[in-house]
Every structure is written in structure tokens, then in C-alpha cells.
Design a protein around this motif. Structure first.
Motif, PDB file in Angstrom:
ATOM      1  N   THR A  42      -0.360   6.046  -9.141  1.00  0.00           N
ATOM      2  CA  THR A  42      -0.746   5.656  -7.720  1.00  0.00           C
ATOM      3  C   THR A  42      -1.902   6.737  -7.360  1.00  0.00           C
ATOM      4  O   THR A  42      -1.583   8.020  -7.639  1.00  0.00           O
ATOM      5  CB  THR A  42       0.609   6.064  -6.704  1.00  0.00           C
ATOM      6  N   VAL A  47      -5.656   5.586   0.310  1.00  0.00           N
ATOM      7  CA  VAL A  47      -4.533   4.922   0.520  1.00  0.00           C
ATOM      8  C   VAL A  47      -4.292   3.693  -0.456  1.00  0.00           C
ATOM      9  O   VAL A  47      -5.192   2.747  -0.418  1.00  0.00           O
ATOM     10  CB  VAL A  47      -4.568   4.417   1.779  1.00  0.00           C
ATOM     11  N   SER A  48      -3.026   3.419  -0.991  1.00  0.00           N
ATOM     12  CA  SER A  48      -2.703   2.412  -1.999  1.00  0.00           C
ATOM     13  C   SER A  48      -1.505   1.835  -1.297  1.00  0.00           C
ATOM     14  O   SER A  48      -1.017   2.077  -0.291  1.00  0.00           O
ATOM     15  CB  SER A  48      -2.230   3.135  -3.285  1.00  0.00           C
ATOM     16  N   ASN A  49      -0.988   0.919  -1.943  1.00  0.00           N
ATOM     17  CA  ASN A  49      -0.019  -0.230  -1.560  1.00  0.00           C
ATOM     18  C   ASN A  49       1.251   0.755  -1.753  1.00  0.00           C
ATOM     19  O   ASN A  49       1.674   1.586  -2.671  1.00  0.00           O
ATOM     20  CB  ASN A  49       0.233  -1.268  -2.438  1.00  0.00           C
ATOM     21  N   ARG A  50       2.124   0.740  -0.576  1.00  0.00           N
ATOM     22  CA  ARG A  50       3.403   1.248  -0.398  1.00  0.00           C
ATOM     23  C   ARG A  50       4.467   0.380  -0.979  1.00  0.00           C
ATOM     24  O   ARG A  50       4.287  -0.701  -0.940  1.00  0.00           O
ATOM     25  CB  ARG A  50       3.681   1.689   0.741  1.00  0.00           C
ATOM     26  N   ALA A  51       5.550   1.064  -1.573  1.00  0.00           N
ATOM     27  CA  ALA A  51       6.674   0.089  -2.017  1.00  0.00           C
ATOM     28  C   ALA A  51       6.953  -0.335  -0.650  1.00  0.00           C
ATOM     29  O   ALA A  51       7.139   0.250   0.419  1.00  0.00           O
ATOM     30  CB  ALA A  51       7.594   1.182  -2.626  1.00  0.00           C
ATOM     31  N   TYR A 229       0.721  -1.073   7.258  1.00  0.00           N
ATOM     32  CA  TYR A 229       1.808  -0.841   6.697  1.00  0.00           C
ATOM     33  C   TYR A 229       1.484   0.383   5.600  1.00  0.00           C
ATOM     34  O   TYR A 229       2.241   1.333   5.536  1.00  0.00           O
ATOM     35  CB  TYR A 229       2.529  -1.887   6.004  1.00  0.00           C
ATOM     36  N   ASN A 230       0.332   0.370   4.758  1.00  0.00           N
ATOM     37  CA  ASN A 230      -0.035   1.323   3.822  1.00  0.00           C
ATOM     38  C   ASN A 230      -0.154   2.588   4.384  1.00  0.00           C
ATOM     39  O   ASN A 230      -0.138   3.570   3.742  1.00  0.00           O
ATOM     40  CB  ASN A 230      -1.073   0.522   3.071  1.00  0.00           C
ATOM     41  N   ARG A 231      -0.524   2.497   5.740  1.00  0.00           N
ATOM     42  CA  ARG A 231      -0.912   3.862   6.610  1.00  0.00           C
ATOM     43  C   ARG A 231       0.327   4.315   7.229  1.00  0.00           C
ATOM     44  O   ARG A 231       0.292   5.661   7.439  1.00  0.00           O
ATOM     45  CB  ARG A 231      -2.082   3.617   7.346  1.00  0.00           C
ATOM     46  N   GLY A 233       3.932   2.813   7.043  1.00  0.00           N
ATOM     47  CA  GLY A 233       5.297   2.742   6.374  1.00  0.00           C
ATOM     48  C   GLY A 233       6.112   2.136   7.482  1.00  0.00           C
ATOM     49  O   GLY A 233       7.458   2.147   7.103  1.00  0.00           O
TER      50      GLY A 233
END
Length: 713
Positions: A42, A47-51, A229-231, A233
Motif C-alpha cells: 500500500t 490515498v489508496s483504497n481502504r479495506a 470512503y478512502n479518506r 473510512g
């Protein structure tokens, strides 16, 4: 012993960047070829994709990280001085008086898609070029949006689609807000989007995304929800993402009931609707270019390969039936019609820029370099000729084969009734505003961060990128090239101290025998096949990389389109050079019916143009079937002083070919290039030399050439 130890310490000091060094560690270069960039890591800096989302394949850099040079910079300058930069003073939809996008209570006029369509590109040009005037103008609209949120969370104009709330135009404005946040880190954007999405979650399903445009284009809403969402959660956003997908048209649907195919359609000569027409939920050109990616966006949530595959299938289906033409797009005019697939059918300018945007999305989602190849194909071949070189007018429909652009009605030869071929600054209100995003978005996606804290040259063009890599060191990489016209691309790295990170270079599918040098040393050669070259190395200030992509002439036979033939060299497709004559027309006399401009605008300062041919266009190429490339001679000229290669006068490369005229091939009763299927298969005309030019420089062009029997005799 001590002497050797001193040398080792000195080498470490040099590599740490404390002493300048020009030799680097060339002997330790590691170059590997990969189909995809690994996603098990990661990225630590972007900013990358969150689980639980699927891992990011590639990561977009914040707007402004990539600065264009060369013709890409010239394009933005021309946009600023042309239509995009001046629409605020001439377009009725952008007038500030009683504009619903500037209203505190969401009431007023001019409140639909045109403002955010324009702002999407206009503001980003300002950010990329550090143009304070454009940024200040953008902030008038953005501040109004940021202060317009109501207690229920809704914002902006109070829009209705029939009896239901209309979310479509706000999907576009969310793009504008995301770019502004990347530029400014203004936390009001996060607050507004959070409250707005909470509002969307409360809207009953039977009122959510109801209506034509918004139901088909729900993927844009989904993109913004996952961006937030990626920012943050916030778990409710995953619930909303699911809700959006369930209420969006079924872009994975196949063999649908005909009443679920949403667009207006007709079948030529009153025939039956073919079975394959039910394999897409909509065939409107912009809807398809924009929304075919929705299953792949949903895949980020489900990780179900069937969702991802549905997007690839959507791309293939429309091109199987309407896209058997050069230039990367498809012949739908506005709505694809069974029986109308000749190269004279075209696509909206909106469709082009939305296709490029979709390609860029899918490149980030999948990491598949196919989408970068395709974005370049559309950007370099189809899109440039849709707009005048000064960027002050454009036309609605652009085709691979078009021998005249005028103010006449060409329906039903094309699907649109009215003057949809001429270059007019006021016509086609969607394209008038929406075309602004094409080049700035393309520039933003030239470079991307990788999951392993590296960087990838994803698409090619003269530029400079500032990016954090390795253990957090910020490096600057300058890309010098005349690509797609030239074969060599050079990269110069600037860093304050040595840093280890992987640099990835995309290898296009068309490339055969590519090679890479680092500081003049060949580190990999004879590279062929789509993928990426990964250069792993400790980089120091001044390191130089050169990528050579040999551009060979290739011909393609479009078997499903009368065996027509097209010619390409590298990423550029070539068209017959047709000398053009321009006729100035009054825009208020030749614009389509829904054109509107602000009161008091001097339309004579914004003329329209008809373009007529001065030379013959009805040729078939004479090609040696056993050795097609031998039938062509590449002629390279000087790079234009204007830095703008997409005009007949300044194009820096041409191809000389042999051809025969087909006298029977004329404009038909609709004033369009006659269809290929109606042409004779022989010609007794002499063989002559003709000139081919890059497709993007030819506003009049023949790009899909009819085939004659024994044409190489």
C-alpha cells in the motif's frame, strides 16, 4: 585496508546525495518486465483504497502534481484563450445573474449539467497552470456550492427529474469538489460530501436515481462515494455504494427485455431489432462511453471478477457492432442504430472526453495498460479534430470518414437532425461545456503512484511530475519527448539525495523491439508486448532514462466494415490529406435550436466555420498484401514553432502512399461520404501518389479506405 574502507564510506556519502554524483549505480540496474504492477503493498504517501475495497492498482496524484510541456501545455493555453476560458462571458448557462448554482436556496435558472461540466475542466486547467485568474473565477462557483448545503444534506440547485430528485448534475459537481480538495485540502469539501451522502442514504429507493440520465450514470456517484470512503473510512459509505449500484442501470445485463434498453433506437429499413442489441442496457454514445465502467467500479466493493469482466465485455460489445473503425471510438452518432455502422457514422465530442475519462478510471482500477493505450488512441486521433485548432469552436459529431463540415441537416444519414457537423462555438450545449475536461484530465493521469512507493509513466507526453517515492523523498522527473510523433522519450530525475524506488514505464501493445537506457547504458532491449518495464535502482540527481518505442507502419483490415483498411504508425492513425477551405458563418444564424448565449454577446467575435474540400477525397490505397509496410514512405519534417502539431499546416510527419480514385464514390443524398458497402470493387483509374497525415490533424479526412480487388497491381 583503511584505503578501501575510506572509498566505501565516500561511496555511501555520494549515494546519500551529500556530494553530487553523475555516474550512479548503472551496473546494478535491475529491469524486469511485468504484465501488471504488484498490489500486495500500500502506497505510504498517497490515498489508496481502504479495506475492504480491492487494493489500488495505480494511484492518482493530486491535481497539479503533473505539469504539461510541449503541445500538451499549448493545448491548455489554447483552451484558456479559446472557448473554455471565455465561456463564462458568452454561455447563457454560465451567466451569474439568477444562476441556480450561485443561489443560496437552490432556486434560479441554469441549474443543470452545464456549469459543472465546464468547471470540471476550467478549474483543473487553473490548478495545473497555476493561473490565479482562473482559480479565482472557479472559486466563485465553488464557494457558492460549499455554502449551499441545506439542513437535510442536499446542496446546490433544487433539481427534479419528473417527480423525483435529480442527482445527475451534482455527480459532476462532486468531481469538481474532489479536484478542489486535492488542490487545497479544504476540509469543507469532506464535510459537504459526508453530509450529502448521508442525505442520499435517506432517499427511498423508489425516488433514488429515477429517470433516464442519472440512472444510467450512477457510476459517477459511486466513484465519489468510494473516493470519500478512502479518506474518511465511514462505514455508511459502503452501504451507500451498494445502494447506488442497486439503483443504477444494469450495465452487466445481457439478453435484456427490449423495454429495458433505455435509449431511443431505430433499425434501418424497418428491420427487426437484432438479438445482440439487448446485450447493452443503453446505446447512447455518451452514456456508454461514460457508464460502461460501472461494473468495474462496483468490483472494487465486491472483488468479484465477473463484475470486472462485465466492463471489458461492454467495451467489446459496442465495438463489435459499431466500432469496426479506426480512432478508438464507435459510430453511434448520438444513439447507435442497427444497420448504421459505416465509418461515416460518428460520435459526440462529449463521448470522446468521457471515454478518455473512463479509460483513466479503469487504468487506476485494473492497472491494465490496455486502458492507457486506448486513452492515447482517442486523445491523439479522434479528439483533436473535433475542435478547431484555436479551440474557439467545435462540432457535435466527428467521424473517421467525413469530407465536408457544413451547416446542413444530414439526417437520417446521421442520427441527429440539424447542423451537427459544422464548427460552432454555441451549438451542442453539452459538448460546448463538457469538452473542457479532455486534456486536463489526460495530463493529470500521465503519471501515477504505484502501491510499492514507486511511480509509473502511465501515458506519455512532455511533462514534469513531482512525486514522493521510496522512503518519502520528493523527486522531480522531467519527461522530454515529441511522442506520439517521435519514438524516443527521455526522463531526467532530480532529487536532493539518493533514493531507491521502482520507476515503471508502460510498454504499449503496438511496440515491437523497445529498448531502455539508463545514463546511456542499454539496460533492456528487444521488448515487445503490452506491460510495464520496472527499473529498480537507487536513483541520484541527474540520472537519465531513455525509452525508445520503434514505430512501424501497420495496416488493419476491418473485415466487418466492408474490409476497409486503415494505416497506423505507433499510436497515430493516418488519414488522407484533404486540402481544406474555410467559410466563416454567423453563429447566431447556424447554431442548433437549443443554443443560448448571454445577452449582449457579440456573436460575430465567435464565428462558426464550414470546412469544404478543395482536393479529391475518393481514393482507395494501393497496398502490397505480402508486405504492407513497403507500400508507404514516412516523411519527417520539423517540429512546429507553435508547439501545436495537430493542423494540416504544421503537422511534423506525413506518409506518402499509392492510391487509385473511385469515381463512383461521392457524397450521397444526405450530403455524407457514400457508404463503403455500395462501392464497386474495381477501378480503372491510374495509380497516383497521395499524402496521409495524422488523423487528429485532419478535420476533413478519409481514414477507413475502401478495398479494391487487386489494388496492388
Amino acid at each position: 585496508m583503511l584505503k578501501n574502507r575510506f572509498k566505501s564510506i565516500l561511496a555511501l556519502v555520494i549515494c546519500a546525495g551529500l556530494i553530487s554524483c553523475t555516474t550512479g549505480n548503472d551496473s546494478n540496474n535491475s529491469v524486469t518486465l511485468v504484465d501488471r504492477i504488484p498490489t500486495e503493498y500500500t502506497n505510504q504517501f498517497y490515498v489508496s483504497n481502504r479495506a475492504p475495497l480491492a487494493p489500488s492498482a495505480l494511484i492518482k496524484l493530486p491535481v497539479g502534481s503533473v505539469k504539461p510541456e510541449g503541445f500538451l501545455k499549448e493545448y491548455l493555453i489554447r483552451q484558456k484563450n479559446g472557448l473554455t476560458g471565455n465561456l463564462g462571458e458568452i454561455s447563457a448557462w454560465l451567466q451569474k445573474d439568477n444562476n441556480a448554482w450561485l443561489s443560496k436556496d437552490g432556486t434560479g435558472e441554469w441549474g443543470w449539467e452545464e456549469v459543472p461540466y465546464w468547471l470540471k475542466g476550467y478549474a483543473n486547467i487553473g490548478y495545473i497552470m497555476n493561473d490565479q485568474r482562473m482559480i479565482d473565477e472557479s472559486m466563485i462557483w465553488l464557494e457558492a456550492v460549499l455554502t449551499s448545503q441545506r439542513e437535510n444534506g442536499d446542496f446546490g440547485p433544487k433539481l427534479m427529474d419528473g417527480d423525483h430528485p435529480d442527482f445527475w448534475a451534482k455527480m459532476i459537481m462532486l468531481y469538481c469538489l474532489q479536484s478542489y480538495y486535492e488542490y487545497s485540502q479544504d476540509e469543507r469539501v469532506i464535510a459537504l460530501m459526508t453530509n450529502y451522502f448521508k442525505y442520499e442514504l435517506t432517499v427511498p429507493d423508489d425516488e433514488f436515481l429515477e429517470g433516464y440520465w442519472q440512472r444510467l450514470r450512477g457510476g459517477d456517484n459511486l466513484h465519489s462515494v468510494l473516493w470519500l470512503y478512502n479518506r474518511t473510512g465511514d462505514d455508511f459509505l459502503l452501504e451507500l455504494a451498494e445502494k447506488i449500484h442497486q439503483n443504477t442501470s444494469d450495465w452487466a445485463g445481457r439478453d435484456l427485455p427490449i423495454d429495458q434498453v433505455r435509449n431511443y433506437y431505430e433499425v434501418r429499413d424497418g428491420g427487426e431489432v437484432p438479438d445482440w442489441y439487448r446485450d447493452q442496457v443503453d446505446w447512447h454514445n455518451v452514456n456508454h462511453a461514460q457508464a460502461f465502467r460501472e461494473p468495474a467500479q462496483y468490483y472494487l466493493l465486491t472483488k468479484n471478477e465477473k463484475d470486472l469482466q462485465a466492463t471489458y465485455e461492454n467495451f467489446k460489445i459496442i465495438r463489435e457492432h459499431f466500432g469496426q473503425v479506426p480512432g478508438g471510438m464507435f459510430g453511434s452518432d448520438e444513439n447507435a442504430r442497427p444497420g448504421y455502422a459505416d465509418p461515416r457514422q460518428g460520435v459526440e465530442t462529449c463521448g470522446m472526453v468521457e471515454q478518455m475519462n473512463s479509460d483513466e478510471h479503469l487504468l487506476r482500477i485494473t492497472g491494465d495498460p490496455f486502458w492507457a493505450d486506448h486513452a492515447e488512441e482517442v486523445a491523439f486521433n479522434t479528439y483533436p479534430a473535433a475542435v478547431m485548432p484555436d479551440f474557439k469552436s467545435l462540432h457535435y459529431i466527428t467521424s473517421p470518414n467525413m469530407a465536408v463540415l457544413d451547416a446542413e441537416n444530414h439526417s437520417p444519414g446521421i442520427a441527429n437532425s440539424g447542423p451537427f457537423l459544422m464548427m460552432n462555438p454555441f451549438s451542442s450545449r453539452c459538448c460546448q461545456h463538457n469538452h473542457a475536461q479532455g486534456w486536463p484530465y489526460f495530463i493529470e493521469n500521465l503519471w501515477m503512484a504505484t502501491p510499492d512507493n514507486g511511480v509509473v509513466a502511465a501515458m506519455y507526453g512532455a511533462s514534469k511530475v513531482t512525486v514522493k517515492v521510496g522512503d518519502g523523498i520528493e523527486v522531480n522527473i522531467e519527461e522530454t519527448t515529441h511522442y506520439p510523433f517521435d519514438e524516443e522519450i527521455k526522463f531526467t530525475l532530480n532529487t536532493e539525495k539518493a533514493v531507491e524506488f521502482p520507476l515503471y514505464l508502460r510498454i504499449p501493445a503496438w511496440a515491437k523491439g523497445a529498448s531502455i537506457t539508463v545514463n546511456g547504458e542499454v539496460v533492456k532491449d528487444n521488448i515487445s508486448g503490452i506491460g510495464y518495464a520496472k527499473i529498480s535502482r537507487t536513483w541520484i540527481n541527474g540520472d537519465q532514462v531513455a525509452l525508445t518505442l520503434p514505430m512501424e507502419i501497420q495496416t488493419k483490415i476491418w473485415e466487418k466494415n466492408s474490409n476497409s483498411l486503415s494505416v497506423s504508425r505507433g499510436p497515430l492513425t493516418y488519414s488522407l490529406k484533404i486540402r481544406e477551405k474555410y467559410f466563416k458563418k454567423d453563429s447566431d444564424q447556424t447554431a442548433i435550436w437549443d443554443s443560448k448565449w448571454q445577452k449582449g454577446v457579440d456573436t460575430k467575435k465567435w464565428p462558426s466555420w464550414e470546412i469544404h474540400p478543395v482536393t479529391d477525397w475518393n481514393y482507395s490505397l494501393v497496398v502490397d498484401e505480402n508486405d504492407p509496410a513497403s507500400s508507404f514512405e514516412v516523411m519527417k519534417g520539423h517540429w512546429p514553432k507553435s508547439d501545436f502539431p495537430f493542423s494540416l499546416e504544421e503537422v511534423p510527419i506525413k506518409i506518402v502512399a499509392k492510391a487509385r480514385q473511385i469515381p463512383e464514390w461521392q457524397l450521397d443524398q444526405y450530403g455524407l461520404v457514400g457508404e463503403l458497402k455500395d462501392l464497386p470493387k474495381t477501378s480503372d483509374q491510374p495509380v497516383v501518389d497521395v499524402t496521409l497525415v495524422p488523423m487528429g490533424a485532419a478535420r476533413l479526412r478519409i481514414t477507413a479506405f475502401p478495398q479494391l480487388l487487386h489494388s496492388n497491381n
